[in-house]
Design an enzyme around this catalytic site. Structure first.
Site, PDB file in Angstrom:
ATOM      1  N   GLU A   1       0.855  -1.200   0.000  1.00 41.95           N
ATOM      2  CA  GLU A   1       0.000   0.000   0.000  1.00 41.95           C
ATOM      3  C   GLU A   1       0.883   1.240   0.000  1.00 41.95           C
ATOM      4  OE1 GLU A   1      -2.865  -0.288   3.153  1.00 41.95           O
ATOM      5  OE2 GLU A   1      -3.712  -2.129   2.307  1.00 41.95           O
TER       6      GLU A   1
ATOM      7  N   ASN B   1       6.991 -16.275  -0.861  1.00 42.94           N
ATOM      8  CA  ASN B   1       8.107 -17.236  -0.868  1.00 42.94           C
ATOM      9  C   ASN B   1       8.269 -17.904  -2.226  1.00 42.94           C
ATOM     10  OD1 ASN B   1       9.257 -16.913   1.621  1.00 42.94           O
ATOM     11  ND2 ASN B   1       7.848 -18.333   2.623  1.00 42.94           N
TER      12      ASN B   1
ATOM     13  N   ARG C   1      36.353  -4.326 -28.764  1.00 42.48           N
ATOM     14  CA  ARG C   1      36.745  -2.935 -28.533  1.00 42.48           C
ATOM     15  C   ARG C   1      38.271  -2.820 -28.454  1.00 42.48           C
ATOM     16  NH1 ARG C   1      35.178   2.286 -29.078  1.00 42.48           N
ATOM     17  NH2 ARG C   1      36.106   3.600 -27.465  1.00 42.48           N
TER      18      ARG C   1
ATOM     19  N   GLU D   1       9.478  -8.003  -3.413  1.00 39.73           N
ATOM     20  CA  GLU D   1       9.605  -9.364  -2.854  1.00 39.73           C
ATOM     21  C   GLU D   1      10.539  -9.392  -1.652  1.00 39.73           C
ATOM     22  OE1 GLU D   1       7.762 -11.660  -3.574  1.00 39.73           O
ATOM     23  OE2 GLU D   1       6.920 -10.965  -5.468  1.00 39.73           O
ATOM     24  N   GLY D   2      10.441  -8.365  -0.818  1.00 46.26           N
ATOM     25  CA  GLY D   2      11.319  -8.261   0.348  1.00 46.26           C
ATOM     26  C   GLY D   2      12.591  -7.546  -0.052  1.00 46.26           C
TER      27      GLY D   2
ATOM     28  N   PHE E   1      12.878  -6.962  13.551  1.00 47.53           N
ATOM     29  CA  PHE E   1      12.019  -6.229  12.609  1.00 47.53           C
ATOM     30  C   PHE E   1      11.402  -4.985  13.228  1.00 47.53           C
ATOM     31  CE2 PHE E   1      12.154 -10.039  10.017  1.00 47.53           C
ATOM     32  CZ  PHE E   1      12.108  -9.516   8.746  1.00 47.53           C
TER      33      PHE E   1
HETATM   34  P1  FAD Z   1       9.514   0.543   2.772  1.00 44.54           P
HETATM   35  O1  FAD Z   1       8.913  -0.650   3.387  1.00 44.54           O
HETATM   36  O2  FAD Z   1       9.012   1.886   3.158  1.00 44.54           O
HETATM   37  O3  FAD Z   1      11.089   0.492   3.008  1.00 44.54           O
HETATM   38  C1  FAD Z   1      11.942   1.616   2.788  1.00 44.54           C
HETATM   39  C2  FAD Z   1      13.341   1.242   3.244  1.00 44.54           C
HETATM   40  O4  FAD Z   1      13.306   0.925   4.648  1.00 44.54           O
HETATM   41  C3  FAD Z   1      13.893  -0.004   2.550  1.00 44.54           C
HETATM   42  O5  FAD Z   1      15.266   0.133   2.363  1.00 44.54           O
HETATM   43  C4  FAD Z   1      13.644  -1.102   3.576  1.00 44.54           C
HETATM   44  O6  FAD Z   1      14.533  -2.194   3.441  1.00 44.54           O
HETATM   45  C5  FAD Z   1      13.897  -0.344   4.848  1.00 44.54           C
HETATM   46  N1  FAD Z   1      13.264  -1.001   6.004  1.00 44.54           N
HETATM   47  C6  FAD Z   1      11.971  -1.383   6.139  1.00 44.54           C
HETATM   48  N2  FAD Z   1      11.787  -2.008   7.317  1.00 44.54           N
HETATM   49  C7  FAD Z   1      12.997  -2.009   7.940  1.00 44.54           C
HETATM   50  C8  FAD Z   1      13.461  -2.499   9.192  1.00 44.54           C
HETATM   51  N3  FAD Z   1      12.647  -3.152  10.026  1.00 44.54           N
HETATM   52  N4  FAD Z   1      14.764  -2.312   9.503  1.00 44.54           N
HETATM   53  C9  FAD Z   1      15.595  -1.688   8.657  1.00 44.54           C
HETATM   54  N5  FAD Z   1      15.234  -1.218   7.459  1.00 44.54           N
HETATM   55  C10 FAD Z   1      13.940  -1.373   7.105  1.00 44.54           C
HETATM   56  N6  FAD Z   1       3.894  -5.127  -4.239  1.00 44.54           N
HETATM   57  C11 FAD Z   1       2.805  -5.954  -4.349  1.00 44.54           C
HETATM   58  O7  FAD Z   1       2.070  -6.169  -3.386  1.00 44.54           O
HETATM   59  N7  FAD Z   1       2.516  -6.561  -5.552  1.00 44.54           N
HETATM   60  C12 FAD Z   1       3.257  -6.361  -6.668  1.00 44.54           C
HETATM   61  O8  FAD Z   1       2.950  -6.925  -7.731  1.00 44.54           O
HETATM   62  C13 FAD Z   1       4.390  -5.471  -6.586  1.00 44.54           C
HETATM   63  N8  FAD Z   1       5.128  -5.174  -7.709  1.00 44.54           N
HETATM   64  C14 FAD Z   1       6.112  -4.208  -7.619  1.00 44.54           C
HETATM   65  C15 FAD Z   1       6.745  -3.769  -8.790  1.00 44.54           C
HETATM   66  C16 FAD Z   1       7.718  -2.776  -8.741  1.00 44.54           C
HETATM   67  C17 FAD Z   1       8.342  -2.271  -9.993  1.00 44.54           C
HETATM   68  C18 FAD Z   1       8.103  -2.235  -7.480  1.00 44.54           C
HETATM   69  C19 FAD Z   1       9.168  -1.184  -7.401  1.00 44.54           C
HETATM   70  C20 FAD Z   1       7.475  -2.661  -6.317  1.00 44.54           C
HETATM   71  C21 FAD Z   1       6.462  -3.635  -6.374  1.00 44.54           C
HETATM   72  N9  FAD Z   1       5.768  -4.005  -5.233  1.00 44.54           N
HETATM   73  C22 FAD Z   1       4.683  -4.872  -5.322  1.00 44.54           C
HETATM   74  C23 FAD Z   1       6.025  -3.340  -3.960  1.00 44.54           C
HETATM   75  C24 FAD Z   1       7.222  -3.875  -3.207  1.00 44.54           C
HETATM   76  O9  FAD Z   1       6.983  -5.160  -2.733  1.00 44.54           O
HETATM   77  C25 FAD Z   1       7.539  -2.872  -2.089  1.00 44.54           C
HETATM   78  O10 FAD Z   1       8.021  -1.702  -2.711  1.00 44.54           O
HETATM   79  C26 FAD Z   1       8.536  -3.418  -1.090  1.00 44.54           C
HETATM   80  O11 FAD Z   1       7.948  -4.388  -0.270  1.00 44.54           O
HETATM   81  C27 FAD Z   1       9.131  -2.318  -0.188  1.00 44.54           C
HETATM   82  O12 FAD Z   1       8.121  -1.544   0.345  1.00 44.54           O
HETATM   83  P2  FAD Z   1       8.227   0.066   0.283  1.00 44.54           P
HETATM   84  O13 FAD Z   1       8.540   0.465  -1.100  1.00 44.54           O
HETATM   85  O14 FAD Z   1       6.978   0.580   0.921  1.00 44.54           O
HETATM   86  O15 FAD Z   1       9.473   0.427   1.172  1.00 44.54           O
END
Ligand code: FAD
Length: 394
Positions: free
Chosen positions: A138, A250, A278, A373-374, A393
């Site tokens: 979200e 997973n 090259r 995917e994490g 976490f």
């Molecule tokens: P955040 O969760 O806000 O994280 C921001 C940063 O904080 C990251 O570096 C993260 O590692 C870090 N962080 C978070 N928690 C912690 C912690 N506890 N300790 C330390 N660091 C932390 N999602 C779907 O549901 N379905 C899809 O089909 C899908 N497709 C996607 C396609 C693309 C091109 C992209 C870019 C994303 C897609 N996603 C999808 C979403 C994706 O899974 C999320 O972007 C991802 O889970 C990270 O969430 P966020 O972007 O909200 O980052």
């Protein structure tokens, strides 16, 4: 002395069965014929013929190929992984289309759905006639899906969905969305449930997300749900709590352990060829020790990553693969593949920043693969938890 292809140095075929090799080769031929000639253009214009490709990928038999029944091929996990490698050697966006369809949307229905859900959607999805998406993330929560706000409320026998999902692969082209939402069910962690939502349901829309610099050949969108009314039967009966979406993730993460390495392999192959042609300082770039050091180190990481992926595949085929082991694969494959793509870019010099070569495209794509995917951090935390018995976490 003749040159050896990078991965041939590792004689990986001893880890791959005859049928798995056949499936891999078929996918490779498809990518060479259908994806590679077009991909730079699709990527540049951010316009990929997803519907057309879905039908072709269905014909190839790779959509939900690791699932049993309902028109799916029932292939081994290793075969599925190898196909992911080949598709991502074409482009991470094409592998994403297949991952989301097979490992997220179809798997969710196959694993957690009612028989009616399976009969209605799986055969058409396997043929690529219906496209699926998976809505977990979200605008305000990605890494912490338990914080989701999308909710499903009972109204008589019906469910009414409200909320929005963000960054959803395939969303703008999907016929069906698997949507995860909070419900008012009692019991710890039992509130999150999955719903099978036909995308033509009133109140549901999926606007595209534009201006991406990564995964431009993939269709990404939002899911907006404004009083989407669904029959009681829309709920996935077997998925209770976060375990539902996490098991699906997973599956997809396993595929990425193989997939990302395909992008790295394609970068490395293009780079070795370029360096051979090259001329710099009167000799071929490939003949310099500094270049060969780079090529040797990248080949080593690529081969080590493939060996780990194949090991994970063998564990999965024996039903012994644990989630923290999938984290090892996803973290390593994506992290090393990005490093390889960036190092390849240096060998290509200025030519490396163009779409004439696949390197910058793969490098940009892998930024998304690193996050979805994490994220790497999430996988480090999962591995850390397995090592110490302590969750860091929150
Ligand atoms: P955040 O969760 O806000 O994280 C921001 C940063 O904080 C990251 O570096 C993260 O590692 C870090 N962080 C978070 N928690 C912690 C912690 N506890 N300790 C330390 N660091 C932390 N999602 C779907 O549901 N379905 C899809 O089909 C899908 N497709 C996607 C396609 C693309 C091109 C992209 C870019 C994303 C897609 N996603 C999808 C979403 C994706 O899974 C999320 O972007 C991802 O889970 C990270 O969430 P966020 O972007 O909200 O980052």
């Amino acid at each position: 002395m003749g040159a050896v292809a990078a991965l041939d140095l590792f004689s990986l075929n001893s880890h791959i069965g005859e049928e798995e090799a056949m499936v891999r080769d078929t996918a490779r031929q498809f990518v060479e014929r259908r994806i590679k000639p077009e991909i730079a253009d699709w990527y540049e214009r951010a316009e990929t013929p997803v519907r057309e490709l879905a039908l072709e990928l269905g014909e190839l038999g790779v959509l939900g190929m690791h699932l049993e029944g309902y028109g799916c091929a029932g292939a081994s996990a290793t075969a599925y992984g190898l196909v992911c490698t080949e598709l991502e050697a074409g482009d991470s966006g094409i592998r994403s289309l297949v991952s989301v369809q097979g490992s997220l949307a179809m798997f969710a229905i196959w694993r957690w759905g009612s028989d009616e859900h399976k009969q209605e959607w799986l055969p058409r999805m396997a043929r690529g006639e219906a496209i699926g998406c998976f809505g977990l993330t979200e605008p305000d929560c990605g890494s912490d899906p338990a914080a989701m706000r999308t909710n499903a409320r009972r109204d008589g026998d019906d469910w009414v969905l409200n909320g929005s999902k963000m960054w959803i692969t395939n969303a703008p082209v999907a016929d069906v969305a698997v949507v995860w939402a909070q419900t008012e069910e009692h019991g710890k962690g039992r509130g999150i449930r999955g719903f099978v939502v036909p995308t033509n349901t009133p109140g549901f829309s999926a606007p595209a997300i534009h201006k991406k610099m990564s995964l431009r050949a993939s269709s990404t969108g939002e899911l907006v749900m404004d009083n989407v009314r669904l029959p009681a039967s829309a709920m996935l009966p077997e998925a209770v709590g976060l375990r539902g979406p996490l098991e699906c993730l997973n599956e997809a993460r396993f595929g990425i352990s193989f997939g990302a390495l395909g992008a790295a392999r394609d970068c490395l192959e293009a780079t070795i060829e370029y360096a051979g042609q090259r001329q710099v300082f009167g000799r071929s770039l490939a003949s310099f020790q500094l270049t060969q050091t780079k090529l040797a180190d990248m080949t080593l990481e690529l081969g080590k990553g493939m060996l780990l992926a194949l090991h994970l595949g063998a564990l999965k085929d024996r039903h012994e693969l644990r989630p923290e082991q999938i984290s090892l694969g996803k973290l390593n494959s994506v992290r090393e593949s990005i490093a390889i793509a960036r190092e390849c870019r240096t060998v290509l010099g200025a030519a490396g920043i163009t779409l004439e070569f696949p390197v910058m495209r793969h490098a940009n794509n892998l930024e998304s693969v690193l996050t979805y995917e994490g994220t790497s951090e999430v996988h480090q935390l999962m591995i850390g938890q397995a090592l110490t018995g302590t969750s860091a976490f929150r």
